[in-house]
Design a protein around this motif. Sequence first.
Motif, PDB file in Angstrom:
ATOM      1  N   ASN A 196       0.618  -1.187  -0.243  1.00  0.00           N
ATOM      2  CA  ASN A 196      -0.273  -0.233  -0.274  1.00  0.00           C
ATOM      3  C   ASN A 196       0.497   1.448   0.301  1.00  0.00           C
ATOM      4  OD1 ASN A 196      -1.993   1.649  -0.282  1.00  0.00           O
ATOM      5  ND2 ASN A 196      -2.745   0.595   1.640  1.00  0.00           N
ATOM      6  N   ASP A 208       3.111   6.180   2.466  1.00  0.00           N
ATOM      7  CA  ASP A 208       2.289   5.813   2.530  1.00  0.00           C
ATOM      8  C   ASP A 208       1.235   6.065   2.982  1.00  0.00           C
ATOM      9  OD1 ASP A 208       1.743   2.338   4.748  1.00  0.00           O
ATOM     10  OD2 ASP A 208       1.181   4.360   5.288  1.00  0.00           O
ATOM     11  N   PRO A 243      -1.924   4.819   4.137  1.00  0.00           N
ATOM     12  CA  PRO A 243      -3.097   4.769   4.764  1.00  0.00           C
ATOM     13  C   PRO A 243      -2.400   6.068   5.285  1.00  0.00           C
ATOM     14  CG  PRO A 243      -2.640   2.414   4.867  1.00  0.00           C
ATOM     15  CD  PRO A 243      -1.705   3.603   3.636  1.00  0.00           C
ATOM     16  N   THR A 244      -1.650   6.310   5.543  1.00  0.00           N
ATOM     17  CA  THR A 244      -1.626   7.394   6.637  1.00  0.00           C
ATOM     18  C   THR A 244      -0.618   8.632   6.192  1.00  0.00           C
ATOM     19  OG1 THR A 244       0.472   6.259   6.632  1.00  0.00           O
ATOM     20  CG2 THR A 244      -0.164   5.685   8.590  1.00  0.00           C
ATOM     21  N   LEU A 256      -8.671  -0.162  -5.014  1.00  0.00           N
ATOM     22  CA  LEU A 256      -8.486   1.064  -4.190  1.00  0.00           C
ATOM     23  C   LEU A 256     -10.211   2.231  -4.385  1.00  0.00           C
ATOM     24  CD1 LEU A 256      -5.103   2.246  -2.648  1.00  0.00           C
ATOM     25  CD2 LEU A 256      -6.340   0.382  -2.346  1.00  0.00           C
ATOM     26  N   GLU A 293      -9.350   4.664  -6.177  1.00  0.00           N
ATOM     27  CA  GLU A 293      -8.907   6.100  -5.872  1.00  0.00           C
ATOM     28  C   GLU A 293      -7.776   6.504  -7.067  1.00  0.00           C
ATOM     29  OE1 GLU A 293      -8.346   5.390  -0.789  1.00  0.00           O
ATOM     30  OE2 GLU A 293      -6.880   5.429  -1.944  1.00  0.00           O
TER      31      GLU A 293
END
Length: 332
Positions: free
Chosen positions: A50, A66, A68-69, A309, A311
Motif C-alpha cells: 500500500n 505510505d 493509509p497514513t 482502491l 482511488e
Amino acid sequence: MQRRLVALFLFVAASTAVAQSTGSLTVLKTISLPGVSGKFDHFAYDRSGNRLFAAATGNHTVEVIDVPTGKVLQQIGGLGKPHGVAWIGNSGRLFVADGTLAALKVYGGTPFKLIATLPLSDDADDMVYDAVTKLLYVGHGGSTAAAPGRVAVVDAVKLVIVDNLPMETHPEALEIDPVSHRIFVNVADAAKVAVIDGATHTVTARWPLTRAKDNVPLAFVPESQELLLGCRTPATALLLNSANGGETDSISSSAGADDLFYDAATRRAYVIAGSGAVDVLELTAGKLHSIGKVETAAGAKTGLLVPALHELFVGMPSVGSRPSQVRIFTTP
C-alpha cells in the motif's frame, strides 16, 4: 410566489445535476509533502505494501509514500529529472527513468538502494511492463538528431537492455495489450501511434492521426480493443480502433492532457490536464461522453488510477510556501 418556487426548484435540480455529474470524483484527502517543491511526473503503486511512488521531477526525488497514513517512508535522491516509474512486486524492484541523467535506475531492498543503472538517451520518460515476458519498455531520446527517439526493451530480471527500437520522435506514453503483447506508443511530435510486436520486437505499424495531434497520454480499452488518446491540439480525447488505428470518435477535453486512465469496471476514463482539471469520460457503444470535470490546480498534470482502491491520485505542484501535495479522489 408560485413562480419563485418553480424557479427555486429548477435551480436546485440543476445544481444537483451538476453535483452528480462532477461527483463521480470526490476528494478523499490531500497528502502534504513538506520539503518537496515543483511538479510531479508519473506515479506507481505497490498493492501489497500500500505504497505510492511519486516522481517528484521538480524536486529531483522519488517519494515513497505510505497511502493509509500519508507518511513519506523514504525519499530517493541523487536524481536529475525522474519521469517514469514502475514497481515490479514479484522482484521487489523499483525502476525509475531519469530524463536528465539519461538512465534507467533500478532500486531494491528496504530501504531502497540503487542496484543497477542502465544507460539510455536524454529525456527517458514513460514505461510499461509486460508481466508475462518480464520485459519493460521504456521511451527515451528524441530531443536531438544525435539522440533519436527510441523504445528500450529491458529484461527486468537480468537487468539488461535487449533491444532499442527506433521511433520518429520522442516517445510519450506507452500502453500494452496484455493478451496480444502489443505495445502502443504515442509519438506526439509526429502525431502518430506506433505499434510494437512484443514477440518479435519490431514496429509493425505507425498510424497517423487526422482529427488531432500532440497526442501525449493514452490508455488501452481491453473489452472493446480500443485506444483512448489525450491530444493537446486541439484539446481532444480521441478513440481509435486498436486493430488498424482507425479513428472512431472524439470529444473536446481540457487543455494540456498529460495523463489518462481507463477503468474497465465502470467504463470511465480520467484525463488529467495541466490546465488544472480532471475530465471524467464514459465510453458506451464506441462513443465518448463527458460526465463531469473536477478542478485541480494549474500544473497538476499527472497521477495514477488504482481501481482496486477506487482511488485516483493527482500530483499537485507546490505554490509559494505551500509544498507539493498528492490529492486523492474516490472513484465509483
